[in-house]
Design an enzyme around this catalytic site. Structure first.
Site, PDB file in Angstrom:
ATOM      1  N   CYS A 107       0.845  -1.190   0.000  1.00  0.00           N
ATOM      2  CA  CYS A 107       0.000   0.000   0.000  1.00  0.00           C
ATOM      3  C   CYS A 107       0.880   1.240   0.000  1.00  0.00           C
ATOM      4  O   CYS A 107       1.878   1.296   0.720  1.00  0.00           O
ATOM      5  CB  CYS A 107      -0.894  -0.021   1.244  1.00  0.00           C
ATOM      6  SG  CYS A 107      -2.004   1.376   1.388  1.00  0.00           S
ATOM      7  N   HIS A 150      -9.200  -3.846  -1.723  1.00  0.00           N
ATOM      8  CA  HIS A 150      -8.212  -3.052  -0.989  1.00  0.00           C
ATOM      9  C   HIS A 150      -8.635  -1.578  -0.950  1.00  0.00           C
ATOM     10  O   HIS A 150      -8.630  -0.945   0.108  1.00  0.00           O
ATOM     11  CB  HIS A 150      -6.845  -3.220  -1.666  1.00  0.00           C
ATOM     12  CG  HIS A 150      -5.744  -2.424  -1.061  1.00  0.00           C
ATOM     13  ND1 HIS A 150      -4.746  -3.001  -0.313  1.00  0.00           N
ATOM     14  CD2 HIS A 150      -5.458  -1.095  -1.097  1.00  0.00           C
ATOM     15  CE1 HIS A 150      -3.893  -2.062   0.082  1.00  0.00           C
ATOM     16  NE2 HIS A 150      -4.309  -0.894  -0.394  1.00  0.00           N
ATOM     17  N   GLU A 151      -8.998  -1.042  -2.111  1.00  0.00           N
ATOM     18  CA  GLU A 151      -9.361   0.379  -2.179  1.00  0.00           C
ATOM     19  C   GLU A 151     -10.683   0.658  -1.456  1.00  0.00           C
ATOM     20  O   GLU A 151     -10.824   1.683  -0.781  1.00  0.00           O
ATOM     21  CB  GLU A 151      -9.407   0.861  -3.627  1.00  0.00           C
ATOM     22  CG  GLU A 151      -8.105   0.722  -4.400  1.00  0.00           C
ATOM     23  CD  GLU A 151      -6.862   1.270  -3.716  1.00  0.00           C
ATOM     24  OE1 GLU A 151      -6.960   2.144  -2.832  1.00  0.00           O
ATOM     25  OE2 GLU A 151      -5.757   0.810  -4.062  1.00  0.00           O
ATOM     26  N   HIS A 154     -10.105   1.076   2.151  1.00  0.00           N
ATOM     27  CA  HIS A 154      -9.676   2.438   2.497  1.00  0.00           C
ATOM     28  C   HIS A 154     -10.878   3.340   2.762  1.00  0.00           C
ATOM     29  O   HIS A 154     -10.860   4.165   3.673  1.00  0.00           O
ATOM     30  CB  HIS A 154      -8.836   3.055   1.375  1.00  0.00           C
ATOM     31  CG  HIS A 154      -7.387   2.734   1.456  1.00  0.00           C
ATOM     32  ND1 HIS A 154      -6.573   3.146   2.496  1.00  0.00           N
ATOM     33  CD2 HIS A 154      -6.574   2.056   0.610  1.00  0.00           C
ATOM     34  CE1 HIS A 154      -5.343   2.735   2.296  1.00  0.00           C
ATOM     35  NE2 HIS A 154      -5.314   2.055   1.155  1.00  0.00           N
TER      36      HIS A 154
END
Length: 170
Positions: A107, A150-151, A154
């Protein structure tokens, strides 16, 4: 999601948009915040999307989320599939997922560190484009599926460090 994208050197220098880092307390607070849903689709949002795209290209990565450049809004930018145009997703949500994959993730907000994760291998996502139109998208491959998850993490204030034990990437 920072697995490098192999591509030709850009013909013109892309400005580097700063990425929020975990080791700065004020930036960590932004990264740990659950982002607000986007309700206004206007030229200001387009400007934020352009910054997101610049950050992704400047860092030569597969994806980046709005909080990584300081915006607490639900927007991500992806470019995990060679030859495909980058994709901006506003208010993305995973509708369906299947399969399992083990993946070594890195990341931009945790430079030089990695985590071994278990993710879904295929995801179907509903999102809005920059005009506010609803779209549905299915991941092209497992790498893109991991990138999308993953995004979106966030956007929910979930960081790579929350996914498992971090170690120095090779």
């Amino acid at each position: 999601f920072s697995t490098p994208v192999i591509e030709e050197e850009p013909k013109e220098k892309i400005p580097m948009i700063p990425i929020m880092k975990f080791n700065k307390s004020d930036e960590l607070k932004i990264l740990k915040t659950v982002c607000e849903e986007v309700k206004l689709f206007d030229s200001f949002l387009e400007g934020q999307a352009n910054e997101l795209l610049e950050a992704m290209r400047g860092n030569r990565c597969y994806g980046v989320a709005a909080p990584q450049i300081g915006y607490s809004i639900r927007m991500i930018c992806l470019n995990a599939v060679p030859g495909k145009e980058p994709l901006i997703m506003v208010n993305p949500e995973i509708l369906e997922s299947s399969g399992r994959i083990k993946f070594e993730e890195m990341c931009l907000s945790f430079p030089g560190l990695a985590v071994k994760t278990k993710r879904k291998a295929v995801v179907k996502v509903r999102y809005r484009n920059l005009k506010g139109e609803i779209n549905v998208y299915q991941s092209y491959d497992a790498t893109e599926a991991v990138c999308i998850q993953h995004e979106i993490n966030h956007l929910d204030g979930i960081l790579l460090s929350d996914q498992g034990a971090m170690y120095r990437a090779k």
